[in-house]
Design a protein around this motif. Structure first.
Motif, PDB file in Angstrom:
ATOM      1  N   LEU A 157     -13.430 -40.793 -93.815  1.00  0.00           N
ATOM      2  CA  LEU A 157     -13.342 -42.276 -93.619  1.00  0.00           C
ATOM      3  C   LEU A 157     -14.192 -43.124 -94.780  1.00  0.00           C
ATOM      4  N   LEU A 158     -13.413 -44.266 -95.266  1.00  0.00           N
ATOM      5  CA  LEU A 158     -14.744 -45.101 -96.238  1.00  0.00           C
ATOM      6  C   LEU A 158     -15.325 -45.960 -95.022  1.00  0.00           C
ATOM      7  N   SER A 159     -16.773 -45.753 -94.937  1.00  0.00           N
ATOM      8  CA  SER A 159     -17.427 -46.604 -94.095  1.00  0.00           C
ATOM      9  C   SER A 159     -18.397 -47.670 -94.730  1.00  0.00           C
ATOM     10  N   TRP A 160     -18.685 -48.440 -93.795  1.00  0.00           N
ATOM     11  CA  TRP A 160     -19.986 -49.531 -94.283  1.00  0.00           C
ATOM     12  C   TRP A 160     -20.411 -49.854 -93.090  1.00  0.00           C
ATOM     13  N   ASP A 161     -21.798 -50.543 -93.300  1.00  0.00           N
ATOM     14  CA  ASP A 161     -22.420 -50.973 -92.168  1.00  0.00           C
ATOM     15  C   ASP A 161     -21.799 -52.274 -91.713  1.00  0.00           C
ATOM     16  N   LYS A 162     -21.270 -52.433 -90.368  1.00  0.00           N
ATOM     17  CA  LYS A 162     -20.773 -53.831 -89.992  1.00  0.00           C
ATOM     18  C   LYS A 162     -21.456 -54.925 -89.619  1.00  0.00           C
ATOM     19  N   GLU A 163     -22.913 -54.648 -89.874  1.00  0.00           N
ATOM     20  CA  GLU A 163     -23.989 -55.552 -89.523  1.00  0.00           C
ATOM     21  C   GLU A 163     -24.365 -56.492 -90.889  1.00  0.00           C
ATOM     22  N   LYS A 164     -23.958 -55.995 -91.952  1.00  0.00           N
ATOM     23  CA  LYS A 164     -24.416 -56.317 -93.246  1.00  0.00           C
ATOM     24  C   LYS A 164     -23.316 -57.388 -94.019  1.00  0.00           C
ATOM     25  N   THR A 165     -23.735 -58.351 -94.658  1.00  0.00           N
ATOM     26  CA  THR A 165     -23.026 -58.847 -95.516  1.00  0.00           C
ATOM     27  C   THR A 165     -22.864 -58.287 -96.812  1.00  0.00           C
ATOM     28  N   HIS A 166     -21.652 -58.118 -97.291  1.00  0.00           N
ATOM     29  CA  HIS A 166     -21.576 -57.218 -98.399  1.00  0.00           C
ATOM     30  C   HIS A 166     -21.211 -57.810 -99.586  1.00  0.00           C
ATOM     31  N   SER A 167     -21.378 -57.346-100.919  1.00  0.00           N
ATOM     32  CA  SER A 167     -21.418 -58.037-102.177  1.00  0.00           C
ATOM     33  C   SER A 167     -19.784 -58.105-102.446  1.00  0.00           C
ATOM     34  N   ALA A 168     -19.644 -58.844-103.260  1.00  0.00           N
ATOM     35  CA  ALA A 168     -18.067 -59.146-103.756  1.00  0.00           C
ATOM     36  C   ALA A 168     -17.432 -57.775-104.318  1.00  0.00           C
ATOM     37  N   LEU A 169     -18.282 -57.134-104.914  1.00  0.00           N
ATOM     38  CA  LEU A 169     -17.708 -55.807-105.856  1.00  0.00           C
ATOM     39  C   LEU A 169     -17.511 -54.787-104.489  1.00  0.00           C
ATOM     40  N   ALA A 170     -18.391 -54.571-103.469  1.00  0.00           N
ATOM     41  CA  ALA A 170     -17.837 -53.701-102.267  1.00  0.00           C
ATOM     42  C   ALA A 170     -16.853 -54.241-101.539  1.00  0.00           C
ATOM     43  N   LEU A 171     -16.687 -55.523-101.406  1.00  0.00           N
ATOM     44  CA  LEU A 171     -15.474 -56.038-100.616  1.00  0.00           C
ATOM     45  C   LEU A 171     -14.172 -55.672-101.221  1.00  0.00           C
ATOM     46  N   LYS A 172     -14.355 -55.919-102.657  1.00  0.00           N
ATOM     47  CA  LYS A 172     -13.039 -55.546-103.408  1.00  0.00           C
ATOM     48  C   LYS A 172     -12.676 -54.345-103.475  1.00  0.00           C
ATOM     49  N   PHE A 173     -13.925 -53.250-103.603  1.00  0.00           N
ATOM     50  CA  PHE A 173     -13.374 -51.687-103.484  1.00  0.00           C
ATOM     51  C   PHE A 173     -12.862 -51.398-102.313  1.00  0.00           C
ATOM     52  N   ILE A 174     -13.420 -52.062-101.001  1.00  0.00           N
ATOM     53  CA  ILE A 174     -12.757 -51.691 -99.732  1.00  0.00           C
ATOM     54  C   ILE A 174     -11.388 -52.078 -99.738  1.00  0.00           C
ATOM     55  N   GLU A 175     -10.993 -53.261-100.149  1.00  0.00           N
ATOM     56  CA  GLU A 175      -9.695 -53.978-100.413  1.00  0.00           C
ATOM     57  C   GLU A 175      -8.819 -52.875-101.247  1.00  0.00           C
ATOM     58  N   HIS A 176      -9.231 -52.329-102.111  1.00  0.00           N
ATOM     59  CA  HIS A 176      -8.603 -51.544-103.061  1.00  0.00           C
ATOM     60  C   HIS A 176      -8.206 -50.159-102.376  1.00  0.00           C
ATOM     61  N   VAL A 177      -9.254 -49.593-101.533  1.00  0.00           N
ATOM     62  CA  VAL A 177      -9.037 -48.334-100.905  1.00  0.00           C
ATOM     63  C   VAL A 177      -7.858 -48.687 -99.795  1.00  0.00           C
ATOM     64  N   ARG A 178      -8.229 -49.767 -99.133  1.00  0.00           N
ATOM     65  CA  ARG A 178      -7.256 -50.082 -98.040  1.00  0.00           C
ATOM     66  C   ARG A 178      -5.787 -50.059 -98.573  1.00  0.00           C
ATOM     67  N   ASN A 179      -5.645 -50.530 -99.496  1.00  0.00           N
ATOM     68  CA  ASN A 179      -4.258 -50.714-100.270  1.00  0.00           C
ATOM     69  C   ASN A 179      -3.699 -49.550-100.684  1.00  0.00           C
ATOM     70  N   LEU A 180      -4.545 -48.645-101.131  1.00  0.00           N
ATOM     71  CA  LEU A 180      -3.975 -47.398-101.496  1.00  0.00           C
ATOM     72  C   LEU A 180      -3.378 -46.498-100.182  1.00  0.00           C
TER      73      LEU A 180
END
Length: 295
Positions: free
Chosen positions: A268-291
């Motif tokens: 899994l691509l994972s992240w801390d659900k309790e933190k506010t993430h940077s625009a870069l991290a959010l964009k990377f998550i979106e990129h992987v999700r689209n893949l």
């Protein structure tokens, strides 16, 4: 206690010599010694035992070294995020991954993400799921490739790859010459090499319940590359995800066989659900999700 003092202390801890540390920091020895004494006075403890040729860290010094490294890493991450707010998608993505198939997945994602975002740089860190979870909770990583099960109380994630458990067997072992798959009944008679993750050990141990025998875990290691080397030396049979075969050289005298009944494991691509993430991290998550959206 400020970042300058922490940087001074860590340099002395690495060099184990105040004179060499001063040279590396491009300062004279007296102000460095004064800064260290001020730090000890502020903390109310001795951090260094000063010998004739080198210094030794006390228990308090070792604790400060560990935390100091984290503090400087967080400071660098914070600086990168703030200085790149108005520069579009750039900066450094702090991304962790497990061994086995983790490096391949990360390389694939960075390759495709880099095409559209050439100004992004990456800081990668490899460890166990427990290590990665701790570093995400500490803010040292924003994202990480982990393996199931994950702590869903603290982490969220996207399933990106399903693997199955396999046995890495010495090439001269009788099981290497037998039928394609191996069973817990066959494995339990052998010395076994497994992941050092506690929850993983308990999972693997449960596979042998019906055999009525206790498995012998002779080595526990965080990295599958270590496991394959141990197998080559006939230390035992390693139990790891089948994707470890990708990193085993063709001339290695080991055989990888599926364990049946088949037990799957998810990456899994994972992240801390309790933190506010940077625009870069959010964009990377979106990129992987689209893949993986069409799979």
């Amino acid at each position: 206690m400020d970042l300058r003092q922490i940087r001074y202390f860590l340099t002395v801890a690495e060099e184990r010599n105040i004179t060499r540390a001063a040279d590396r920091l491009h300062i004279s020895q007296p102000p460095l010694s004064r800064a260290l004494m001020d730090l000890e006075e502020e903390l109310g403890c001795t951090l260094l035992i000063r010998g004739k040729r080198h210094v030794t860290l006390t228990a308090e010094g070792l604790a400060l070294k560990r935390r100091g490294e984290q503090i400087l890493a967080l400071a660098e991450i914070t600086k990168s995020e703030i200085t790149n707010v108005n520069k579009g998608l750039s900066g450094t993505l702090y991304l962790g991954h497990v061994d086995s198939n983790g490096p391949s997945l990360v390389a694939e994602w960075i390759e495709s993400f880099k095409e559209a975002n050439p100004n992004v740089t990456y800081n990668l860190w490899c460890g166990t799921v427990d290590d990665l979870t701790y570093r995400m909770k500490s803010g040292l990583l924003e994202l990480a490739v982990t393996m199931s099960p994950i702590n869903t109380e603290h982490l969220d994630g996207i399933s990106v790859y399903r693997d199955y458990w396999a046995a890495i067997i010495p090439g001269n072992h009788p099981l290497a010459l037998s039928r394609k798959d191996v069973t817990p009944e066959e494995l339990v008679e052998n010395d076994l090499i497994i992941s050092s993750r506690h929850s993983r050990e308990e999972e693997i141990r449960s596979w042998f319940t019906d055999t009525g025998k206790e498995p012998r875990f002779v080595v526990k290691t965080a990295h599958s590359s270590n496991a394959s080397k141990l197998v080559e030396r006939n230390i035992g049979i390693a139990i790891f995800p089948a994707s470890v075969a990708k990193s085993i050289s063709a001339d290695s005298n080991v055989i990888v066989k599926r364990i049946v009944p088949v037990v799957s494991v998810d990456y899994l691509l994972s992240w801390d659900k309790e933190k506010t993430h940077s625009a870069l991290a959010l964009k990377f998550i979106e990129h992987v999700r689209n893949l993986y959206s069409n799979q």
